[in-house]
Motif scaffolding. Structure first.
Motif, mmCIF file in Angstrom:
data_model
loop_
_atom_site.group_PDB
_atom_site.id
_atom_site.type_symbol
_atom_site.label_atom_id
_atom_site.label_comp_id
_atom_site.label_asym_id
_atom_site.label_seq_id
_atom_site.Cartn_x
_atom_site.Cartn_y
_atom_site.Cartn_z
ATOM 1 N N ASN A 125 56.332 18.728 77.911
ATOM 2 C CA ASN A 125 57.163 17.825 78.716
ATOM 3 C C ASN A 125 57.684 16.654 77.896
ATOM 4 O OD1 ASN A 125 54.110 16.824 79.489
ATOM 5 N ND2 ASN A 125 55.500 15.086 79.475
ATOM 6 N N ALA A 126 58.881 16.204 78.275
ATOM 7 C CA ALA A 126 59.408 14.947 77.757
ATOM 8 C C ALA A 126 58.508 13.833 78.269
ATOM 9 C CB ALA A 126 60.840 14.748 78.244
ATOM 10 N N ARG A 130 62.156 18.083 83.528
ATOM 11 C CA ARG A 130 61.255 17.315 82.667
ATOM 12 C C ARG A 130 60.393 18.175 81.769
ATOM 13 N NH1 ARG A 130 55.593 16.418 83.708
ATOM 14 N NH2 ARG A 130 54.781 14.632 82.571
ATOM 15 N N GLU A 131 60.032 19.361 82.251
ATOM 16 C CA GLU A 131 58.926 20.094 81.639
ATOM 17 C C GLU A 131 59.123 21.602 81.749
ATOM 18 O OE1 GLU A 131 56.559 18.450 84.640
ATOM 19 O OE2 GLU A 131 56.433 20.290 85.828
ATOM 20 N N VAL A 132 58.396 22.316 80.885
ATOM 21 C CA VAL A 132 58.230 23.756 81.063
ATOM 22 C C VAL A 132 56.745 24.086 80.971
ATOM 23 C CG1 VAL A 132 60.509 24.347 80.181
ATOM 24 C CG2 VAL A 132 58.573 24.260 78.601
ATOM 25 N N VAL A 133 56.348 25.100 81.717
ATOM 26 C CA VAL A 133 55.001 25.657 81.614
ATOM 27 C C VAL A 133 55.174 27.092 81.122
ATOM 28 C CG1 VAL A 133 52.883 26.259 82.826
ATOM 29 C CG2 VAL A 133 54.131 24.158 83.439
#
Lengths: 138, 138, 138
Positions: free
Chosen positions: A42-43, A99-102
């Protein structure tokens, strides 16, 4: 259960750009020793994004033009946030991109489809900013 | 810690459509034997989405019309990505809808609110594409 | 591996608003006793969002105006979903803002950058709705 944490640093010379950070994330995964688990990337800043898409220059130009259409940078006065700042558009653009990747970790690798690559999307650059990689598993 | 991985395959006959894949994800969860943990479900292709919303046909028509407004398919020449391809709009639509969902697993079930269902969003169909389910927990 | 689950309840008096729920999420994390892991926080309703951004009132007004531009509430008749309901726009707005966030837990704390705060985004309020916090780790 193992857990691993690493910060990545990026300094983009322009206000906006996309960087393929897959090699740095793969390096963090190798350091972690995790073979099966989940990886969060994530940023850590609210005017930047981490997202997954294709590493194709034309597409990145399309993203830039499309985001400018959805949330134009100027005039700065169009946004209430821009009293002391000029980056309201960056908050909105990052919201569209995420914002993010999983990502699944399987057999010690990022468990990706054929074209998946991880990008850092900068929308208010010209300074050093951080991305967090957190991995849990075993 | 247990981990479990399964690929789901979908072949949508049209360019765009939404499929309720909750039953297949629940089946994967049952196979995993995980009772408490996290479940990641993501598109493995960058022109498709996995998202959570309501299983209501009118809403799905609204999504289709809204996404066409935000990122029109045609004219193909409006996108730089469309030199050898015609699917730039699919990359943008999937960005709005999201690549992945992370769902809590509690008591061996998807820990959902009353109307939450998992959908596969296809934006460049007419071919076989994959979704990944990864579950960790115990 | 530890796992922890908690529901948070919110009743927003207006149709739309943003609430900073970071304190409640931090309280859940403290209750869990997890020091290293991942925390999922998601809206359990499909017309609400959980997202991370800046706690700045001007920015929240920008989000409101921007989302109304992308997916206007009225006229209700513009959406097919609005046969028996009037909240199709809320489904679309929540899609832009996102259903969930996944946050790293490091040293028993939310592993945040300097301005990251967690918000509940309500788009169809005036009733009691739920947010789920699920934490796994050790």
């Amino acid at each position: 259960m193992k857990s691993f944490r690493k910060e990545l640093y990026f300094e983009v010379k322009k206000r906006r750009d996309f960087l393929n950070i897959t090699p740095q994330v793969e390096e963090a995964l190798a350091e972690s020793g995790v073979r099966e688990g989940l990886l969060l990337c994530n940023a850590m800043h609210i005017t930047a994004s981490v997202f997954i898409n294709d590493d194709e220059a034309g597409l990145h130009q399309d993203f830039e033009a499309w985001l400018e259409g959805l949330a134009p940078e100027k005039p700065y006065s169009r946004y209430r946030h821009n009293g002391y700042e000029d980056n309201a558009d960056a908050h909105l653009k990052r919201t569209v991109m995420g914002r993010e990747v999983v990502v699944a970790v399987s057999g010690g690798k990022l468990d990706f489809g054929p074209w998946e690559q991880i990008f850092y999307g900068e929308f208010d650059g010209k300074r050093r900013k951080r991305v967090l990689v957190k991995i849990i598993g075993e």
